[in-house]
Design a protein around this motif. Sequence first.
Motif, PDB file in Angstrom:
ATOM      1  N   THR A  93       0.842  -1.198   0.000  1.00  0.00           N
ATOM      2  CA  THR A  93       0.000   0.000   0.000  1.00  0.00           C
ATOM      3  C   THR A  93       0.873   1.242   0.000  1.00  0.00           C
ATOM      4  N   ALA A  94       1.883   1.261   0.837  1.00  0.00           N
ATOM      5  CA  ALA A  94       2.785   2.407   0.896  1.00  0.00           C
ATOM      6  C   ALA A  94       3.495   2.596  -0.433  1.00  0.00           C
ATOM      7  N   LEU A  95       3.899   1.501  -1.059  1.00  0.00           N
ATOM      8  CA  LEU A  95       4.603   1.583  -2.333  1.00  0.00           C
ATOM      9  C   LEU A  95       3.695   2.123  -3.435  1.00  0.00           C
ATOM     10  N   SER A  96       2.440   1.684  -3.462  1.00  0.00           N
ATOM     11  CA  SER A  96       1.530   2.169  -4.502  1.00  0.00           C
ATOM     12  C   SER A  96       1.220   3.651  -4.316  1.00  0.00           C
ATOM     13  N   ILE A  97       1.077   4.101  -3.075  1.00  0.00           N
ATOM     14  CA  ILE A  97       0.850   5.527  -2.819  1.00  0.00           C
ATOM     15  C   ILE A  97       2.083   6.323  -3.210  1.00  0.00           C
ATOM     16  N   LYS A  98       3.255   5.801  -2.904  1.00  0.00           N
ATOM     17  CA  LYS A  98       4.514   6.459  -3.279  1.00  0.00           C
ATOM     18  C   LYS A  98       4.605   6.601  -4.801  1.00  0.00           C
ATOM     19  N   ASP A  99       4.271   5.521  -5.529  1.00  0.00           N
ATOM     20  CA  ASP A  99       4.298   5.571  -6.990  1.00  0.00           C
ATOM     21  C   ASP A  99       3.338   6.627  -7.535  1.00  0.00           C
ATOM     22  N   ALA A 100       2.129   6.674  -6.975  1.00  0.00           N
ATOM     23  CA  ALA A 100       1.137   7.660  -7.420  1.00  0.00           C
ATOM     24  C   ALA A 100       1.629   9.078  -7.159  1.00  0.00           C
ATOM     25  N   LEU A 101       2.171   9.311  -5.974  1.00  0.00           N
ATOM     26  CA  LEU A 101       2.653  10.649  -5.635  1.00  0.00           C
ATOM     27  C   LEU A 101       3.824  11.059  -6.521  1.00  0.00           C
TER      28      LEU A 101
END
Length: 112
Positions: A10-18
């Motif tokens: 989840t943290a990685l996907s949010i990081k990618d989006a940001l």
Amino acid sequence: MLTNGRCPKTALSIKDALEALEGRWKLLILFSLSGGSKRFKQISREVPGITDKTLSKELKNLESNKLITRNVYDTFPPTVEYTITDHGRSLENVLEGLHYWGLKHRAMVIEE
């Protein structure tokens, strides 16, 4: 819906989006293009305050993230149009949500 768990994915996907949307201009450019294909100067007029250099850089970044496409037409002088991709269109609900949140935020905090 996201949970409060500390899932690394989840943290990685949010990081990618940001990272794909970081900066103050990308969402405004995508919002501009959500109305249809536009040329560079049209986008520049619809995103007040952005410099040509910054717009050029941000368009290249959005293109590399497959959120927009750059179409060059064989005319003289060459015509270049930018179009939001289906992948970029998948952010329309996010943009709409940010729009309404911004209206509420302005009414609650900024205009008090």
